[in-house]
Design a protein around this motif. Sequence first.
Motif, PDB file in Angstrom:
ATOM      1  N   UNK A 123       0.835  -1.200   0.000  1.00  0.00           N
ATOM      2  CA  UNK A 123       0.000   0.000   0.000  1.00  0.00           C
ATOM      3  C   UNK A 123       0.880   1.265   0.000  1.00  0.00           C
ATOM      4  N   UNK A 124       0.333   2.382   0.447  1.00  0.00           N
ATOM      5  CA  UNK A 124       1.069   3.644   0.470  1.00  0.00           C
ATOM      6  C   UNK A 124       2.109   3.637   1.590  1.00  0.00           C
ATOM      7  N   UNK A 125       3.290   4.148   1.277  1.00  0.00           N
ATOM      8  CA  UNK A 125       4.332   4.328   2.289  1.00  0.00           C
ATOM      9  C   UNK A 125       5.008   5.670   2.059  1.00  0.00           C
ATOM     10  N   UNK A 126       5.511   6.258   3.142  1.00  0.00           N
ATOM     11  CA  UNK A 126       6.197   7.540   3.036  1.00  0.00           C
ATOM     12  C   UNK A 126       7.714   7.386   3.133  1.00  0.00           C
ATOM     13  N   UNK A 127       8.187   6.178   3.463  1.00  0.00           N
ATOM     14  CA  UNK A 127       9.630   5.951   3.648  1.00  0.00           C
ATOM     15  C   UNK A 127      10.264   5.375   2.383  1.00  0.00           C
ATOM     16  N   UNK A 128      10.106   6.078   1.272  1.00  0.00           N
ATOM     17  CA  UNK A 128      10.565   5.553  -0.018  1.00  0.00           C
ATOM     18  C   UNK A 128      12.074   5.305  -0.051  1.00  0.00           C
ATOM     19  N   UNK A 129      12.933   6.131   0.564  1.00  0.00           N
ATOM     20  CA  UNK A 129      14.362   5.789   0.580  1.00  0.00           C
ATOM     21  C   UNK A 129      14.633   4.437   1.249  1.00  0.00           C
ATOM     22  N   UNK A 130      13.855   4.095   2.255  1.00  0.00           N
ATOM     23  CA  UNK A 130      14.001   2.787   2.900  1.00  0.00           C
ATOM     24  C   UNK A 130      13.650   1.681   1.913  1.00  0.00           C
ATOM     25  N   UNK A 131      12.528   1.859   1.226  1.00  0.00           N
ATOM     26  CA  UNK A 131      12.084   0.861   0.243  1.00  0.00           C
ATOM     27  C   UNK A 131      13.135   0.681  -0.844  1.00  0.00           C
ATOM     28  N   UNK A 132      13.601   1.777  -1.416  1.00  0.00           N
ATOM     29  CA  UNK A 132      14.546   1.696  -2.530  1.00  0.00           C
ATOM     30  C   UNK A 132      15.843   1.023  -2.128  1.00  0.00           C
ATOM     31  N   UNK A 133      16.282   1.246  -0.890  1.00  0.00           N
ATOM     32  CA  UNK A 133      17.507   0.607  -0.427  1.00  0.00           C
ATOM     33  C   UNK A 133      17.330  -0.886  -0.182  1.00  0.00           C
ATOM     34  N   UNK A 134      16.101  -1.302   0.069  1.00  0.00           N
ATOM     35  CA  UNK A 134      15.857  -2.715   0.314  1.00  0.00           C
ATOM     36  C   UNK A 134      15.748  -3.552  -0.949  1.00  0.00           C
ATOM     37  N   UNK A 135      15.531  -2.897  -2.094  1.00  0.00           N
ATOM     38  CA  UNK A 135      15.338  -3.607  -3.356  1.00  0.00           C
ATOM     39  C   UNK A 135      16.671  -3.952  -4.015  1.00  0.00           C
ATOM     40  N   UNK A 136      16.670  -5.055  -4.739  1.00  0.00           N
ATOM     41  CA  UNK A 136      17.784  -5.345  -5.649  1.00  0.00           C
ATOM     42  C   UNK A 136      17.581  -4.623  -6.972  1.00  0.00           C
ATOM     43  N   UNK A 137      16.329  -4.599  -7.448  1.00  0.00           N
ATOM     44  CA  UNK A 137      16.007  -4.021  -8.753  1.00  0.00           C
ATOM     45  C   UNK A 137      14.660  -3.323  -8.645  1.00  0.00           C
ATOM     46  N   UNK A 138      14.579  -2.114  -9.191  1.00  0.00           N
ATOM     47  CA  UNK A 138      13.287  -1.429  -9.252  1.00  0.00           C
ATOM     48  C   UNK A 138      12.717  -1.550 -10.653  1.00  0.00           C
ATOM     49  N   UNK A 139      11.397  -1.767 -10.728  1.00  0.00           N
ATOM     50  CA  UNK A 139      10.711  -1.922 -12.004  1.00  0.00           C
ATOM     51  C   UNK A 139       9.735  -0.773 -12.215  1.00  0.00           C
ATOM     52  N   UNK A 140       9.594  -0.352 -13.468  1.00  0.00           N
ATOM     53  CA  UNK A 140       8.535   0.590 -13.843  1.00  0.00           C
ATOM     54  C   UNK A 140       7.867   0.033 -15.096  1.00  0.00           C
ATOM     55  N   UNK A 141       6.575  -0.277 -14.969  1.00  0.00           N
ATOM     56  CA  UNK A 141       5.862  -0.945 -16.061  1.00  0.00           C
ATOM     57  C   UNK A 141       4.900  -0.027 -16.791  1.00  0.00           C
TER      58      UNK A 141
END
Length: 379
Positions: free
Chosen positions: A262-280
């Motif tokens: 769902x919605x989150x405000x801690x996007x830097x945390x999310x991005x650091x946890x990912x190996x790869x980000x996708x945009x579809x």
Amino acid sequence: MKIIHVITTLTYGGAEAVLYRLCSSDRLNTHIVVSLMDEGIYAFGPSLQKVGIAVHYLNMPRSRVTISGVIKLFRLIRNLKPDVVQTWMYHADLIGGIVAKLAGVKQIYWNIRNSTLELGKSKYSTIMVLKLCAKLSGFLPKGIVCCAYKAKEVHATLGYDAKKMFIISNGYDLSIFKESPDLGRKFREELNLAEDTRLLGMVGRFDPQKDHFGLLEALNLVKQAGFEFRLCLVGDDLNVGNIKLIEKIKELDLIEEIILLDRRSDIPVVMNGLDIHLLSSAYGEAFPNVVAEAMACGTPCVTTDVGDAALIVGDTGWVVPPANAARFAEGIAMALKECGGDPDSWQTRREAARTRVIENFGLEKMITAYHAVWRGEGV
């Protein structure tokens, strides 16, 4: 200078985030923000006020103009006597531009945040406002800021005055969006994921423009090809209450792979946890913030070729055609293979992703470009 910004809404979104970064980080000018709509929930209004930016609401209903709102805006502009009125998005460009003109403001600048609009997908009222703005663009604004080269190209073909257009790419606070192994570990611990789990993610509201169903179809192909992964989806309506989404996930046998956050405000945390980000995304993007935000955190991206996404990524990630699940699956598979291969090679790619954002899309570079436009110097 005193700058009045007129924006359609202050709910969380790409344009609103850029406006917040610009106003809160610019130390040379005084900024005042006017939203055509009400305060809303999950909005930037309180954040702007917290850093000393005055915010006014005209309380117009969505996609409707009220006489009381127009009068309030006219009085605000006349009383505040701004040096510049900077509008954001089509409805604000039209209403804010006309009212500012009537109030005697000479320095009026529009801001285009979309690349394409399509009948049947985009709102009819928005398309009509765009067409009216195109007709007025020759004499109403002094200049038109486009956040992406694709946005300028498309709007010029739609009748906007190309001679008045400037490109100012979005800028990012690289002290916030940065590599942080600690934040990455925190995010994975929250999700109860092992360190070696390949974690994909996409940040973006549930909307036809984002093509989440196309993303899921691509991931089904990736799974069939034998890859193991998890995918977290972050954004409005990406939760278990979204029946259509849940049905699609089940249909494509991805229940074990998908994590809905769902919605989150801690996007830097999310991005650091990912190996790869996708945009579809299938259409409509101009300068997708999430791609640059991921890269700033050292997270390589696989993206569809929408707006300026390919320009942002450069040679640090993978770019595939939009609305093509098979090609998107190929891009994801290539990224997963490299991610699971030589660690030094993957680290080099991560560093290249962040370096590209540092060199091209820093916050100060964006602020300096706006200063030049407001002084009438162009960029």
